[in-house]
Design an enzyme around this catalytic site. Structure first.
Site, PDB file in Angstrom:
ATOM      1  N   TYR A  95      15.796  61.714  -0.840  1.00  0.00           N
ATOM      2  CA  TYR A  95      14.665  61.658  -1.768  1.00  0.00           C
ATOM      3  C   TYR A  95      13.455  60.941  -1.161  1.00  0.00           C
ATOM      4  CZ  TYR A  95      17.437  63.146  -5.854  1.00  0.00           C
ATOM      5  OH  TYR A  95      18.191  63.850  -6.754  1.00  0.00           O
ATOM      6  N   ARG A 127      11.998  63.806   0.899  1.00  0.00           N
ATOM      7  CA  ARG A 127      11.699  65.049   0.186  1.00  0.00           C
ATOM      8  C   ARG A 127      10.782  64.830  -1.019  1.00  0.00           C
ATOM      9  NH1 ARG A 127      15.935  67.607  -3.232  1.00  0.00           N
ATOM     10  NH2 ARG A 127      17.278  66.150  -2.115  1.00  0.00           N
ATOM     11  N   HIS A 172     -17.553  25.437 -19.929  1.00  0.00           N
ATOM     12  CA  HIS A 172     -16.741  26.615 -19.637  1.00  0.00           C
ATOM     13  C   HIS A 172     -16.410  26.754 -18.146  1.00  0.00           C
ATOM     14  CE1 HIS A 172     -17.455  27.505 -23.740  1.00  0.00           C
ATOM     15  NE2 HIS A 172     -17.045  28.756 -23.690  1.00  0.00           N
ATOM     16  N   TYR A 224     -25.326  34.337 -34.160  1.00  0.00           N
ATOM     17  CA  TYR A 224     -24.313  33.806 -33.251  1.00  0.00           C
ATOM     18  C   TYR A 224     -24.850  33.755 -31.820  1.00  0.00           C
ATOM     19  CZ  TYR A 224     -20.136  33.440 -30.380  1.00  0.00           C
ATOM     20  OH  TYR A 224     -19.221  33.032 -29.441  1.00  0.00           O
ATOM     21  N   ASN A 243     -20.470  36.149 -20.815  1.00  0.00           N
ATOM     22  CA  ASN A 243     -19.709  37.034 -21.697  1.00  0.00           C
ATOM     23  C   ASN A 243     -19.591  38.412 -21.071  1.00  0.00           C
ATOM     24  OD1 ASN A 243     -18.423  37.165 -24.354  1.00  0.00           O
ATOM     25  ND2 ASN A 243     -19.984  35.661 -24.905  1.00  0.00           N
ATOM     26  N   GLU A 261      -9.974  33.350 -31.022  1.00  0.00           N
ATOM     27  CA  GLU A 261      -9.705  34.348 -29.982  1.00  0.00           C
ATOM     28  C   GLU A 261      -8.183  34.504 -29.900  1.00  0.00           C
ATOM     29  OE1 GLU A 261     -11.804  32.817 -26.603  1.00  0.00           O
ATOM     30  OE2 GLU A 261     -13.726  32.893 -27.650  1.00  0.00           O
ATOM     31  N   PHE A 285     -16.565  42.713 -24.879  1.00  0.00           N
ATOM     32  CA  PHE A 285     -16.185  41.864 -23.752  1.00  0.00           C
ATOM     33  C   PHE A 285     -14.673  41.873 -23.497  1.00  0.00           C
ATOM     34  CE2 PHE A 285     -16.703  39.387 -27.674  1.00  0.00           C
ATOM     35  CZ  PHE A 285     -15.365  39.096 -27.925  1.00  0.00           C
TER      36      PHE A 285
END
Length: 509
Positions: free
Chosen positions: A283, A286, A84, A54, A197, A417, A331
């Protein structure tokens, strides 16, 4: 000019800041080069053997079963980067892009990505030539890491894409390389994939945010103390023995800071024995250490995650020393996405409780003798009324931003994915939350200072005196308020006020 050396063991958070926000030069040491060369030799052998692997001899994502002929594998890597680099939106800040570049060098230098040393050096050359790729804000799902943002960086290595000029304009990447005397990089098998990646964008943003959060959380203790002092609050809830019995480390640190900041104050001394003084503060006063302390502990958790990621090999596939090339899920940005979301929640609450103290300071029914909206002539003048509106609006935005991004997975790549981290989005909104927190603390700083000035002739604590000197101005007729708020914001951002206070009262945590 300092130098950051990338080794086969990685880099440190300080290294990342020095490169991202400073002028440090970057070098890659010989051990890292040797590790990369050894890793590359394994990829070369796989290519020679003709084994299907791959990212080396196949397509990507849903195209992982598509075999690529040897003569087209370099073309594959270049096509990967071009396809990409699909981001849109405003460009990411220079510091984020520089952090990304350094962190990708770091990951490659660990010697598990199968790239030539020249690939890491080409990224170093961009940093040292101060060439900042134009990386659009939108595009990463934190799926196979920050694919689109890193692809925009890698495109510039190829002599393509865009870069961001010092003035902020967009210029041609190839021209920028030529102007710096650099040549485009020709990618070999696996190298384009190795360049994109990674979790480098989300990690870089988280590392920078962790540094900013540490400073802001200390400044929140400063503004808390100013508000409590101005409202004639008590320092007794911050005594160390009260926090030792609930042993959260951040809470103890925050309480110690506030207690120290309130000492030496004639304002505080003026009401210690007053029978009419409130038995218990609200509050927002405090419980300040409990909220600020929890935020500190959350930051420490996020820092542990970031430090682990700095030691991690984040790529797919990875090249192991025994010659195997294995697909991984390293990744995936879930660890960083969760950490960024958690820290955003904590920072949002630090701002929310600060706004509540501002509201009390401005309310004549609750501020224990201060004039309405801290104006000596309220009615004709509105004082800091609308400054509190601004803080409230920012608190509301931070509440929206505190909704976690990391639970909002969307499937992509033909269901290959099918679960993504949204870590990039989590880190982007964390940066926005911290920027908003800066503005909220600026409003509290301004209100606290005005409140202390209105307690004259009582002399405030040394911390209060330093804050008054830093903020400047005096209560009086209304003026154009935005510049005063911008100045207060600059005081919060700068380390100078903290330094001046520490010179007077000792170190703060």
């Amino acid at each position: 000019m300092s130098t950051v050396t990338v080794t086969a063991r990685g880099v440190t958070p300080d290294d990342v800041r020095a490169v991202a926000r400073g002028t440090a030069r970057v070098v890659v040491d010989d051990d890292a080069r040797d590790a990369m060369a050894t890793s590359r030799a394994i990829v070369d052998r796989i290519e020679a053997d003709g084994r299907p692997v791959y990212g080396v001899s196949t397509g990507f994502g849903a195209l992982a079963n598509t075999q690529i002929a040897p003569e087209r594998r370099s073309e594959l890597q270049h096509a990967l980067i071009r396809s990409h680099a699909a981001g849109v939106g405003a460009p990411m800040p220079r510091e984020v892009v520089r952090a990304m570049l350094l962190l990708r060098v770091r990951s490659l230098a660990l010697g598990r990505s199968g790239v030539r040393p020249e690939v890491a050096q080409s990224l170093v050359d961009l940093l040292n030539a101060d060439i900042t790729p134009w990386v659009p804000e939108h595009g990463s799902l934190g799926a196979s890491g920050d694919l689109a943002p890193l692809a925009h960086c890698a495109l510039v290595l190829m002599g393509e894409g865009w870069v961001r000029s010092p003035s902020g304009s967009r210029t041609d990447g190839g021209q920028a390389l030529a102007a710096a005397g650099l040549k485009p990089l020709a990618l070999a098998a696996k190298e384009g994939l190795a360049l994109i990646n990674g979790t480098d964008g989300m990690l870089g943003m988280l590392l920078l945010a962790l540094h900013d959060a540490a400073h802001l959380f200390t400044m929140a203790d400063v503004t808390t103390a100013l508000a409590i002092e101005a409202m004639l609050g008590s320092d007794r809830p911050f005594q160390p023995e009260l926090h030792a019995i609930r042993p959260h480390p951040g809470q103890a640190l925050a309480a110690a800071n506030v207690h120290r900041l309130l000492q030496g104050s004639a304002v505080m001394d003026s009401h210690r024995d007053d029978a009419l003084h409130a038995v218990q503060d609200a509050y927002s006063m405090r419980c300040a250490a409990q909220v600020a302390g929890a935020a500190r502990d959350t930051r420490d958790f996020a820092a542990q995650i970031a430090e682990r990621e700095l030691r991690a090999v984040v790529d797919n596939p990875v090249v192991l020393p025994d010659g195997r090339v294995e697909s991984t899920g390293n990744f995936h940005g879930a660890p960083l996405g969760f950490a960024a979301d958690f820290l955003a929640i904590a920072a949002a609450e630090v701002g929310a409780i600060a706004e509540r103290r501002v509201d009390r300071l401005l309310d004549v029914t609750r501020s224990r003798g201060l004039p309405p909206f801290l104006s000596p002539d309220a009615g004709v003048n509105s004082g800091l009324m609308i400054a509190q509106y601004t803080a409230a609006g920012i608190v509301a935005e931070n509440r929206r931003l505190a909704s976690p991004a990391s639970v909002d997975s969307l499937p992509t790549s033909g269901m290959q994915e099918d679960h993504v981290s949204m870590g990039w989005a989590a880190a982007v909104k964390l940066r926005r939350v911290l920027d908003n927190l800066t503005s909220i603390l600026a409003v509290e700083l301004l209100a606290g200072v005005r409140g202390l000035q209105l307690r004259a002739p009582l002399v405030p604590s040394p911390a209060g005196q330093a804050a008054i000197a830093a903020v400047g101005g005096t209560p009086g007729p209304d003026v154009y308020l935005a510049p005063a708020m911008e100045h207060a914001r600059a005081v919060v951002t700068s380390p100078e006020l903290r330094t001046q206070i520490e010179n007077a009262v000792g170190p703060l945590s």
